[in-house]
Design a protein around this motif. Structure first.
Motif, PDB file in Angstrom:
ATOM      1  N   LYS A 166      16.777   2.827  -6.127  1.00  0.00           N
ATOM      2  CA  LYS A 166      15.493   2.178  -6.380  1.00  0.00           C
ATOM      3  C   LYS A 166      15.691   0.762  -6.907  1.00  0.00           C
ATOM      4  O   LYS A 166      14.879  -0.135  -6.647  1.00  0.00           O
ATOM      5  CB  LYS A 166      14.680   3.003  -7.376  1.00  0.00           C
ATOM      6  N   VAL A 170      13.050  -5.065  -4.911  1.00  0.00           N
ATOM      7  CA  VAL A 170      12.345  -5.930  -5.858  1.00  0.00           C
ATOM      8  C   VAL A 170      11.266  -5.139  -6.579  1.00  0.00           C
ATOM      9  O   VAL A 170      11.001  -5.333  -7.768  1.00  0.00           O
ATOM     10  CB  VAL A 170      11.735  -7.142  -5.120  1.00  0.00           C
ATOM     11  N   GLU A 171      10.628  -4.233  -5.855  1.00  0.00           N
ATOM     12  CA  GLU A 171       9.580  -3.367  -6.418  1.00  0.00           C
ATOM     13  C   GLU A 171       9.701  -2.009  -5.764  1.00  0.00           C
ATOM     14  O   GLU A 171       9.968  -1.899  -4.561  1.00  0.00           O
ATOM     15  CB  GLU A 171       8.205  -3.974  -6.141  1.00  0.00           C
ATOM     16  N   TYR A 172       9.522  -0.953  -6.550  1.00  0.00           N
ATOM     17  CA  TYR A 172       9.621   0.398  -6.007  1.00  0.00           C
ATOM     18  C   TYR A 172       8.677   1.308  -6.793  1.00  0.00           C
ATOM     19  O   TYR A 172       8.845   1.494  -8.003  1.00  0.00           O
ATOM     20  CB  TYR A 172      11.057   0.927  -6.113  1.00  0.00           C
ATOM     21  N   ASN A 173       7.666   1.862  -6.115  1.00  0.00           N
ATOM     22  CA  ASN A 173       6.662   2.700  -6.778  1.00  0.00           C
ATOM     23  C   ASN A 173       6.520   4.026  -6.044  1.00  0.00           C
ATOM     24  O   ASN A 173       6.471   4.064  -4.810  1.00  0.00           O
ATOM     25  CB  ASN A 173       5.295   2.000  -6.800  1.00  0.00           C
ATOM     26  N   ALA A 191       7.615   0.165  -1.451  1.00  0.00           N
ATOM     27  CA  ALA A 191       8.775  -0.603  -1.891  1.00  0.00           C
ATOM     28  C   ALA A 191       8.720  -1.999  -1.281  1.00  0.00           C
ATOM     29  O   ALA A 191       8.166  -2.198  -0.199  1.00  0.00           O
ATOM     30  CB  ALA A 191      10.068   0.102  -1.486  1.00  0.00           C
ATOM     31  N   ASN A 198       7.535  -5.394   2.995  1.00  0.00           N
ATOM     32  CA  ASN A 198       6.944  -4.235   2.325  1.00  0.00           C
ATOM     33  C   ASN A 198       7.189  -2.983   3.161  1.00  0.00           C
ATOM     34  O   ASN A 198       7.080  -3.008   4.392  1.00  0.00           O
ATOM     35  CB  ASN A 198       5.441  -4.427   2.156  1.00  0.00           C
TER      36      ASN A 198
END
Length: 207
Positions: A166, A170-173, A191, A198
């Motif tokens: 993860k 840069v971003e992982y939800n 992510a 994206n």
């Protein structure tokens, strides 16, 4: 001595995929994908893909452009796409086929179609890094299962392996089952890669 009634090869699933892209929506680009049929044989999957839009009530004469892939011509609408159509309003319709291994051992009827309810793990890649409008996007079926829970478990791990964690994004939800995140109830993971791509991982029921 040859086998006159060979056992059909059901090791691969052929999933009919319909995507509608509406670039002129006043609220922004919208894209809708449905997975209306799954087969264990390619010929009936192709036949279903070619007949899908008329079966869903669309008159082919309604479209400003309506093309069906044949084996004898050059095709410019992407690998896996069987039907490409454009409505006068600007909507783009694509009907294609995705293939995945039949890991769940799903069985088909005599026509090669899997009739039971299914849950598909779907990745949507939106390439904001190359097109800020989000028009450059790809929807890929990653796996198909008979149980929603199994599909969700696979979706949670779809982007991860022993080399990717993860923290590499840069971003992982992740979104809890039964809750609706900002991307809709089907989305399990969102992510963002470095550069802006994206990725949405969803569990989509057959319909």
């Amino acid at each position: 001595m040859s086998n006159e009634n060979p056992v059909p090869d059901e090791s691969t699933l052929y999933i009919v995929k319909r995507t509608i892209l509406d670039p002129r929506n006043p609220s922004g680009l919208t894209s809708t994908t449905t997975l209306p049929a799954t087969f264990t044989s390619l010929p009936p999957a192709k036949a279903e893909a070619k007949a899908l839009l008329p079966k869903q009530g669309y008159d082919t004469d309604f479209f400003a452009q309506y093309e069906v892939k044949s084996d004898s011509e050059e095709w410019k609408h992407g690998e896996g796409v069987i039907v490409y159509a454009e409505a006068p309003s600007g909507e783009v319709f694509k009907v294609g086929i995705d293939t995945v291994p039949n890991l769940a051992g799903l069985k088909a009827d005599d026509g090669g179609r899997v009739m039971q309810p299914l849950y598909h793990v779907v990745q949507t890649l939106v390439e904001y890094d190359s097109d800020r409008s989000g028009t450059a996007r790809y929807v890929i079926v990653e796996g198909t299962y008979a149980e929603r829970g199994q599909a969700r478990e696979q979706a949670l791990n779809a982007l991860l392996d022993e080399d990717v964690t993860k923290e590499d994004f840069v971003e992982y939800n992740e979104y809890d089952a039964g809750s609706e995140g900002p991307f809709g109830a089907d989305v399990v993971v969102h992510a963002v890669k470095e550069g802006g791509e994206n990725i949405l991982v969803s569990v989509t029921a057959s319909r």
